[in-house]
Design a protein around this motif. Structure first.
Motif, mmCIF file in Angstrom:
data_model
loop_
_atom_site.group_PDB
_atom_site.id
_atom_site.type_symbol
_atom_site.label_atom_id
_atom_site.label_comp_id
_atom_site.label_asym_id
_atom_site.label_seq_id
_atom_site.Cartn_x
_atom_site.Cartn_y
_atom_site.Cartn_z
ATOM 1 N N GLY A 152 0.812 -1.217 0.000
ATOM 2 C CA GLY A 152 0.000 0.000 0.000
ATOM 3 C C GLY A 152 0.842 1.262 0.000
ATOM 4 O O GLY A 152 0.334 2.356 0.247
ATOM 5 N N THR A 189 2.213 3.018 -2.447
ATOM 6 C CA THR A 189 1.815 4.023 -3.426
ATOM 7 C C THR A 189 0.429 4.579 -3.088
ATOM 8 O O THR A 189 0.230 5.803 -3.052
ATOM 9 C CB THR A 189 1.818 3.411 -4.850
ATOM 10 N N THR A 190 -0.512 3.688 -2.798
ATOM 11 C CA THR A 190 -1.891 4.118 -2.537
ATOM 12 C C THR A 190 -1.957 5.006 -1.293
ATOM 13 O O THR A 190 -2.456 6.138 -1.350
ATOM 14 C CB THR A 190 -2.796 2.873 -2.338
ATOM 15 N N LYS A 221 0.195 8.370 -1.603
ATOM 16 C CA LYS A 221 -0.444 9.489 -2.330
ATOM 17 C C LYS A 221 -1.490 10.167 -1.448
ATOM 18 O O LYS A 221 -1.607 11.393 -1.438
ATOM 19 C CB LYS A 221 -1.106 8.965 -3.613
ATOM 20 N N GLN A 274 -3.563 -6.421 -9.252
ATOM 21 C CA GLN A 274 -3.042 -5.317 -10.083
ATOM 22 C C GLN A 274 -2.627 -5.806 -11.468
ATOM 23 O O GLN A 274 -2.056 -5.056 -12.240
ATOM 24 C CB GLN A 274 -1.869 -4.644 -9.372
ATOM 25 N N LEU A 317 -8.808 0.248 3.582
ATOM 26 C CA LEU A 317 -7.912 1.340 3.194
ATOM 27 C C LEU A 317 -8.049 2.545 4.127
ATOM 28 O O LEU A 317 -7.049 3.110 4.583
ATOM 29 C CB LEU A 317 -8.217 1.721 1.735
#
Ligand SMILES: Nc1ncnc2c1ncn2[C@@H]1O[C@H](COP(=O)(O)OP(=O)(O)OP(=O)(O)O)[C@@H](O)[C@H]1O
Ligand SMILES: O=C(O)C1=C[C@@H](O)[C@@H](O)[C@H](O)C1
Ligand SMILES: [Mg+2]
Length: 296
Positions: free
Chosen positions: A140, A142-143, A146, A242, A283
């Protein structure tokens, strides 16, 4: 049609071969210096190590490519750790030698404490504002990275993009043309450039950054580092979701590899300042936990 791919010549490999003679000469000189500093005649070293006088003379003149077993005998006869014998180059500062001696006597529990004390004492300015995320693929980074950068209104940096830019080619090209050691060097230089360029950021790193001690040390020294942890099955499921089908080619083997990689890297990931378990919630929950870890 010719199906045989030409094997690219790695410039590093030919350089290494050229360097081998230089290394043997430097090693010979280094061993001679160590022996002389100990006031140990060559005949005594030959007797105590069981390596012949003639062979020792060759070794010290840089002509003999000694086997690792014999080199170990030489090291033992001089009571010097093998790693100190093979490390040739600029002399190590006496303080560093003494510090390593001192630290190597501490029990493991106090070693962690010693490292924290040193980091705390010499903490780099602004470390809190440079946030780095580490963890295996699909953790996680990158997710969540950001989301965190947007929340803090700071740049989000993907280290892989910086490496690509510095190298002027894709990462698979770096690996296939120049090998893993070149990738490691680009990774370290890119990290330094990011640290030199920005005072504040959220940085997403490559999963294997923890395996290169010098680079990981730089990361820990200059950045507030957070390990995004997940279960092996979540790592696998997220990577597959992905679109990366490679882990599916032999699922049970791939899963075992993943578990092994995770277990092997865990002691290094645990050196991060904080941990967020992204398998413990969705998330949004992981993001809330991440925010807690940067504003404890
Ligand atoms: N609790 C959670 N925390 C973070 N990500 C989650 C969570 N649950 C599901 N996900 C999903 O898992 C995926 C994580 O992928 P992401 O690309 O962010 O990982 P990464 O660590 O950057 O991987 P890589 O090293 O391959 O770049 C995303 O699709 C994200 O939506
Ligand atoms: O976990 C790994 O072993 C890797 C992850 C990538 O992000 C890169 O760091 C590299 O390709 C290796
Ligand atoms: Mg990523």
């Amino acid at each position: 049609m010719n199906n045989i791919n030409p094997v690219p010549v790695r410039p590093e490999l030919s350089n290494l071969k050229l360097e081998a003679n230089g290394y043997l000469r430097a090693l010979g000189e280094h061993i001679r210096d160590l022996r002389v500093r100990r006031g140990m005649p060559r005949a005594i070293l030959a007797r105590d190590s069981g390596v012949s006088l003639r062979y020792l003379a060759q070794l010290e003149s840089g002509e003999g490519n000694i086997s690792i077993v014999r080199l170990r005998q030489v090291a033992q006869a001089m009571a010097i750790p093998l790693e100190d014998i093979v490390r040739v180059g600029p002399e190590q500062a006496p303080e560093l030698t003494l510090l390593v001696q001192y630290l190597s006597r501490l029990p493991p529990a106090q070693l962690g404490e010693a490292r924290e004390l040193l980091l705390g004492t010499f903490e780099k300015k602004g470390r809190r504002h440079r946030i780095a995320l580490v963890g295996l693929r699909g953790a996680g980074k990158t997710t969540l990275g950001k989301m965190l950068a947007a929340h803090l209104d700071v740049p989000f940096i993907e280290l892989a993009d910086e490496i690509r830019r510095l190298a002027g080619m894709t990462l698979p090209e770096v690996f296939s043309l120049y090998g893993q050691s070149a990738y490691r060097r680009y990774e370290q230089r890119s990290l330094q450039a990011v640290i030199d360029t920005y005072d504040r950021f959220v940085l997403s790193t490559g999963g294997s950054i923890v395996t290169e001690a010098a680079t990981f040390d730089k990361l820990l020294t200059y950045c507030h580092t957070i390990w995004l942890k997940a279960s092996p099955s979540d790592h696998m499921a997220r990577v597959v979701a992905q679109g990366d089908r490679r882990p599916m080619s032999d699922n049970s083997e791939a899963m075992k590899d993943l578990e092994r990689i995770l277990a092997g890297r865990e002691p290094m990931y645990m050196k991060a300042d904080a941990t967020v378990n992204t398998s413990a919630g969705d998330l949004q929950q992981s993001f809330a936990e991440l925010l807690k870890q940067i504003n404890p």
